[in-house]
Scaffold this motif. Sequence first.
Motif, PDB file in Angstrom:
ATOM      1  N   ALA A  44      -4.799   5.153   8.389  1.00  0.00           N
ATOM      2  CA  ALA A  44      -4.370   6.695   9.570  1.00  0.00           C
ATOM      3  C   ALA A  44      -6.384   7.362  10.182  1.00  0.00           C
ATOM      4  O   ALA A  44      -6.612   8.317  11.122  1.00  0.00           O
ATOM      5  N   GLU A  45      -7.142   7.753   8.925  1.00  0.00           N
ATOM      6  CA  GLU A  45      -8.809   7.967   9.774  1.00  0.00           C
ATOM      7  C   GLU A  45      -9.098   7.258  10.680  1.00  0.00           C
ATOM      8  O   GLU A  45      -9.545   7.728  11.334  1.00  0.00           O
ATOM      9  N   GLU A  73       1.043  -1.586  -0.056  1.00  0.00           N
ATOM     10  CA  GLU A  73      -0.226  -0.391   0.166  1.00  0.00           C
ATOM     11  C   GLU A  73       1.037   0.956  -0.204  1.00  0.00           C
ATOM     12  O   GLU A  73       1.649   1.402   0.644  1.00  0.00           O
ATOM     13  N   ALA A  74       0.939   2.574  -0.631  1.00  0.00           N
ATOM     14  CA  ALA A  74       1.677   3.536  -0.561  1.00  0.00           C
ATOM     15  C   ALA A  74       1.021   4.264   0.489  1.00  0.00           C
ATOM     16  O   ALA A  74       2.384   4.444   1.016  1.00  0.00           O
ATOM     17  N   PHE A  75       0.329   3.657   0.918  1.00  0.00           N
ATOM     18  CA  PHE A  75       0.482   4.733   2.359  1.00  0.00           C
ATOM     19  C   PHE A  75      -0.736   4.511   3.189  1.00  0.00           C
ATOM     20  O   PHE A  75      -0.044   3.472   4.229  1.00  0.00           O
ATOM     21  N   GLY A  76      -1.643   3.566   3.066  1.00  0.00           N
ATOM     22  CA  GLY A  76      -2.770   3.490   4.240  1.00  0.00           C
ATOM     23  C   GLY A  76      -3.489   4.198   4.779  1.00  0.00           C
ATOM     24  O   GLY A  76      -3.768   4.853   5.927  1.00  0.00           O
ATOM     25  N   MET A  77      -4.630   4.965   4.257  1.00  0.00           N
ATOM     26  CA  MET A  77      -5.238   5.979   4.624  1.00  0.00           C
ATOM     27  C   MET A  77      -6.511   5.446   5.662  1.00  0.00           C
ATOM     28  O   MET A  77      -6.684   5.986   6.431  1.00  0.00           O
ATOM     29  N   VAL A  78      -6.893   3.746   4.969  1.00  0.00           N
ATOM     30  CA  VAL A  78      -7.875   3.856   6.334  1.00  0.00           C
ATOM     31  C   VAL A  78      -7.538   3.541   7.513  1.00  0.00           C
ATOM     32  O   VAL A  78      -8.210   3.574   8.587  1.00  0.00           O
ATOM     33  N   GLU A  85       4.111   2.227   8.301  1.00  0.00           N
ATOM     34  CA  GLU A  85       4.883   3.633   8.490  1.00  0.00           C
ATOM     35  C   GLU A  85       3.360   3.693   9.261  1.00  0.00           C
ATOM     36  O   GLU A  85       4.308   4.615  10.169  1.00  0.00           O
ATOM     37  N   VAL A  86       2.551   3.800   8.613  1.00  0.00           N
ATOM     38  CA  VAL A  86       1.650   4.696   9.538  1.00  0.00           C
ATOM     39  C   VAL A  86       1.433   4.034  11.435  1.00  0.00           C
ATOM     40  O   VAL A  86       0.771   4.066  12.395  1.00  0.00           O
TER      41      VAL A  86
END
Length: 218
Positions: free
Chosen positions: A193-194, A186-191, A212-213
């Motif tokens: 973080a939310e 995953e590029a980031f993991g917005m879910v 990382e998140v």
Amino acid sequence: LEYAIRGRPELAAAAAESLAGVAALFAGSGHIVEVTEELLGDGLHDRMHVVPPGVDTDAFRPDGGDLAALVELLRADAAAPQPGRPPERAPDPDAGDRLTGLGRFVLYFGKLMQQKGVHLLLEAWGRLGPRFADTTLVVVGFGDARAELEADAPERTIFTGAMDHEHLHLLVPLADAVVVPSVLPEAFGMVAAEAASCGVVPIVAGHSGLAEVAAGEP
């Protein structure tokens, strides 16, 4: 990078050429920096900067959960669907009824596809669910794999169809945990973080931007 360029050197060459003259290149995570260098070469390193995507903390907040309001909103949506919205991107017409009276629950929200690892979550829930008789698994999202996933779902699993942010703002803070079991990077993991912004524990795969998140590091 992962879905289009990896394994296709002609696209990697075109991407590298198009970025050759940029003064700065921004990535959402250190993982993306590493993948960019792996696929496009390390000539961009000194011009790359990590700027993690932001979360609307006024919307995703710990005190924002409201099951009654969510059920009412879902029922209103079913009665008057948004014009022009593809059916697969809408909540199921009976999603409000399915969630009425919901108690403790673990939540997944995202695409329903093999790469997201939802099948692994369902397998795990089949083993763990019987130990937590007061807890339900709620699966929010749409995708080609839904029918197969739903057919194999263990007891106390609710599929709702897709939800918009206005629905998720009311649902996510109520969860005991949010699971992000992605198989592919995953590029980031917005879910994740939310979920964290709502004060909900994100349980994530230990790789790529998700790690990382989880570590709280850019």
